[in-house]
Motif scaffolding. Sequence first.
Motif, PDB file in Angstrom:
ATOM      1  N   ILE A 242      39.480 -23.055  -2.539  1.00 11.75           N
ATOM      2  CA  ILE A 242      38.867 -23.644  -4.383  1.00 11.75           C
ATOM      3  C   ILE A 242      39.887 -23.472  -5.149  1.00 11.75           C
ATOM      4  O   ILE A 242      39.843 -22.562  -5.647  1.00 11.75           O
ATOM      5  N   CYS A 243      39.953 -24.369  -6.020  1.00 11.71           N
ATOM      6  CA  CYS A 243      40.595 -23.359  -7.382  1.00 11.71           C
ATOM      7  C   CYS A 243      39.810 -24.081  -8.463  1.00 11.71           C
ATOM      8  O   CYS A 243      39.730 -23.073  -8.920  1.00 11.71           O
ATOM      9  N   GLY A 244      38.878 -25.899  -8.604  1.00 12.05           N
ATOM     10  CA  GLY A 244      38.273 -26.012  -9.644  1.00 12.05           C
ATOM     11  C   GLY A 244      37.230 -26.505  -9.451  1.00 12.05           C
ATOM     12  O   GLY A 244      37.369 -27.317  -8.350  1.00 12.05           O
TER      13      GLY A 244
ATOM     14  N   GLY B 280      38.655 -20.720   0.827  1.00 10.60           N
ATOM     15  CA  GLY B 280      38.886 -19.166  -0.650  1.00 10.60           C
ATOM     16  C   GLY B 280      38.993 -19.884  -1.631  1.00 10.60           C
ATOM     17  O   GLY B 280      39.664 -20.798  -1.454  1.00 10.60           O
ATOM     18  N   GLY B 281      38.130 -18.426  -2.777  1.00  9.98           N
ATOM     19  CA  GLY B 281      39.391 -18.991  -3.723  1.00  9.98           C
ATOM     20  C   GLY B 281      39.673 -17.414  -4.008  1.00  9.98           C
ATOM     21  O   GLY B 281      40.284 -16.512  -3.522  1.00  9.98           O
ATOM     22  N   PHE B 282      40.647 -17.863  -5.104  1.00  7.28           N
ATOM     23  CA  PHE B 282      41.140 -16.598  -5.433  1.00  7.28           C
ATOM     24  C   PHE B 282      41.193 -16.383  -7.469  1.00  7.28           C
ATOM     25  O   PHE B 282      40.832 -17.566  -7.769  1.00  7.28           O
ATOM     26  N   ILE B 283      41.654 -15.316  -7.328  1.00  5.54           N
ATOM     27  CA  ILE B 283      42.192 -15.699  -9.186  1.00  5.54           C
ATOM     28  C   ILE B 283      43.435 -15.510  -8.961  1.00  5.54           C
ATOM     29  O   ILE B 283      43.711 -13.916  -8.485  1.00  5.54           O
TER      30      ILE B 283
ATOM     31  N   ALA C  65      30.544 -17.075 -16.498  1.00  5.59           N
ATOM     32  CA  ALA C  65      30.329 -18.318 -16.217  1.00  5.59           C
ATOM     33  C   ALA C  65      30.824 -17.327 -14.904  1.00  5.59           C
ATOM     34  O   ALA C  65      32.307 -17.303 -15.349  1.00  5.59           O
ATOM     35  N   GLY C  66      30.191 -16.877 -13.702  1.00  2.48           N
ATOM     36  CA  GLY C  66      31.243 -15.889 -12.841  1.00  2.48           C
ATOM     37  C   GLY C  66      31.662 -14.685 -13.173  1.00  2.48           C
ATOM     38  O   GLY C  66      31.509 -13.775 -11.885  1.00  2.48           O
TER      39      GLY C  66
ATOM     40  N   SER D 255      45.166 -13.325 -10.875  1.00  2.98           N
ATOM     41  CA  SER D 255      45.459 -12.024 -12.149  1.00  2.98           C
ATOM     42  C   SER D 255      45.123 -11.322 -10.500  1.00  2.98           C
ATOM     43  O   SER D 255      45.975  -9.897 -10.660  1.00  2.98           O
ATOM     44  N   ASP D 256      45.421 -11.413  -9.925  1.00  4.05           N
ATOM     45  CA  ASP D 256      44.744 -10.578  -8.200  1.00  4.05           C
ATOM     46  C   ASP D 256      46.089  -9.950  -8.297  1.00  4.05           C
ATOM     47  O   ASP D 256      46.703  -9.548  -7.082  1.00  4.05           O
TER      48      ASP D 256
ATOM     49  N   TYR E 135      34.520 -12.395 -15.023  1.00  4.28           N
ATOM     50  CA  TYR E 135      36.004 -12.373 -13.850  1.00  4.28           C
ATOM     51  C   TYR E 135      36.772 -12.375 -15.547  1.00  4.28           C
ATOM     52  O   TYR E 135      37.327 -11.488 -15.669  1.00  4.28           O
TER      53      TYR E 135
END
Lengths: 334, 334
Positions: free
Chosen positions: B240-242, B270-273, B55-56, B275-276, B58
């Motif tokens: 939005i984390c999970g 907002g979302g984020f990852i 999923a996703g 590793s960015d 990423y």
Amino acid sequence: MLWRIAARPTGRKLTAEDFTRVDDPATEPLGENGVRVRTLLLSCDPAQKGWMENAGGYAAPTEVGDVMPAFGIAQVIESSAPGFKAGDFVEGSIGWRHEGVLPPRLIERIEASPETLPLHLGALGGTGLTAYFGMLKVGRPFPGDTVVVTGAAGAVGSVAGQIAKIGGCRVIGIAGGPDKCRWLTDELGFDAAIDYREGDVGRQLKELAPGGIDVLWDNVGGEILDKLLARIAMHARVVICGGIARYEQPGRPAGPSNYFNIVFKRATMGGFITSDYETEYATARARLAGWVKEGRLIHREDMAEGLENAPETLMRLYRGDNVGKLVLKVADPV
Amino acid sequence: MLWRIAARPTGRKLTAEDFTRVDDPATEPLGENGVRVRTLLLSCDPAQKGWMENAGGYAAPTEVGDVMPAFGIAQVIESSAPGFKAGDFVEGSIGWRHEGVLPPRLIERIEASPETLPLHLGALGGTGLTAYFGMLKVGRPFPGDTVVVTGAAGAVGSVAGQIAKIGGCRVIGIAGGPDKCRWLTDELGFDAAIDYREGDVGRQLKELAPGGIDVLWDNVGGEILDKLLARIAMHARVVICGGIARYEQPGRPAGPSNYFNIVFKRATMGGFITSDYETEYATARARLAGWVKEGRLIHREDMAEGLENAPETLMRLYRGDNVGKLVLKVADPV
């Protein structure tokens, strides 16, 4: 003549019965610090249904029995307020009435010639400012970005898309029907248009924007927003400007179940209210006026006539029956 | 022993049948540029189900038959890769296996003593970095803000809330059950906790945060997110984390139908990852380590044992059975 709010249309479609027509209202006294105006043009805005419902809490609260609120342009008949004199053009919260006395805080004097008055409701007015600030502050397009606009043939959508074009983006509009789509590509210079009534929007978008959507401008909500969220690009900005889908069905439409793509794509979804940027209005208006003058920002009015037709005209908006800015002409300037 | 992915749990709950246990896998050759490691600790993360589903897009794509991916900490047995030698502790993509040969790009050497190893999966590892970057970059709390965290007794939620406390905010946690709620207020210093299993979350929140939510940190999605969106304050930031709600029901949970409040409140979602923000990892780890040392950031492991229990341990996460960071201990360091 004037129109009053007869009922709150919360959770259902707007109907003609939500308004009461008053044919011979009493003449209001001018009083101290009053401006008596004659209405010339009334703006038809999706938010008006929300104002009747007191939704969101960001506009002045309404009561059943109030004159129906509406932005518009009027001409001053007489004034006891400093800064306003007979013959002046003013814009602001005019309401659905032929004539009335307004406090100066609700209106603003504008420099305009009779021919350019509609432009002050449209590209240089609330419509243009909404498109400008939403696109620049929340959408933040960068040259080369792919920008998708829903409700693209509407007043705000058509200006928002053109601002993105001026910003060097590839712009795809989504609208209902071949006429609107042709207008977007042939006259406004959109790179592509998708008729959401024909075929699958998601599949068409996949072909037109294989790299995904960098800026998604949404005026619609509901199912289309959900489909588009599935196609956003990395670090996309989703501008929530309107939710016309919520006006034509009972209750609230479903939320976007693809909202979690915001995480997978490190995206942001943002809302805005134009009045938050009031300190930048002058700059925005000057830039918008420059683009209009240069022919880079094309503005179209969908002009109806007669205050007696106000409810029917406003309802056209929620059915998507308009192309460009829907304006009701009430009277000619003197 | 190792565990392989047996099936993709897309659109349904994870079950024990989604994993295949291999008791005596062949010993892999070390080869050139390989690092043979012995697994010590495995991290249990909600994202693992998403990795199994691809999923996703990423994370590195998985195939049925792959060793089940998992972050973890291991000790080097032998190495033909520069920079790694027997006895070193490493963290990274270890997978559900007692032993294996990994390419150096999947792991990183860490300076740690045997006692502090779990901290490197938790507050100083992916958990801490997720909480840190999500809160600072997307939540942007300002002293005095009201911050609400869902899944607050989980690994990331408990750290995110404590970071907001360090940032001078009023922090309200939402968790399931009185034990978790007591832990949040009595040990972690949250200002209040709401047990979502007891009474109406929206009503309780209205009492605890009459001015609305400035920063909403969501680990859950579904109905709770929707209720909280109705209570955001002007200019709120929604992180939005999970979306743990999506793991325990078939299909996708409904999207938040209150998303339009983002407009009324000029908010952003907002979302984020994590590793960015790789270039800022060193700073983040140093600050997190400082807070841990000062006793301002409390970290709790919920420690299970034995690789044979990996599927059952991971499934506890989606049922909300853990308090703090759920870790599976596989072996002691040598």
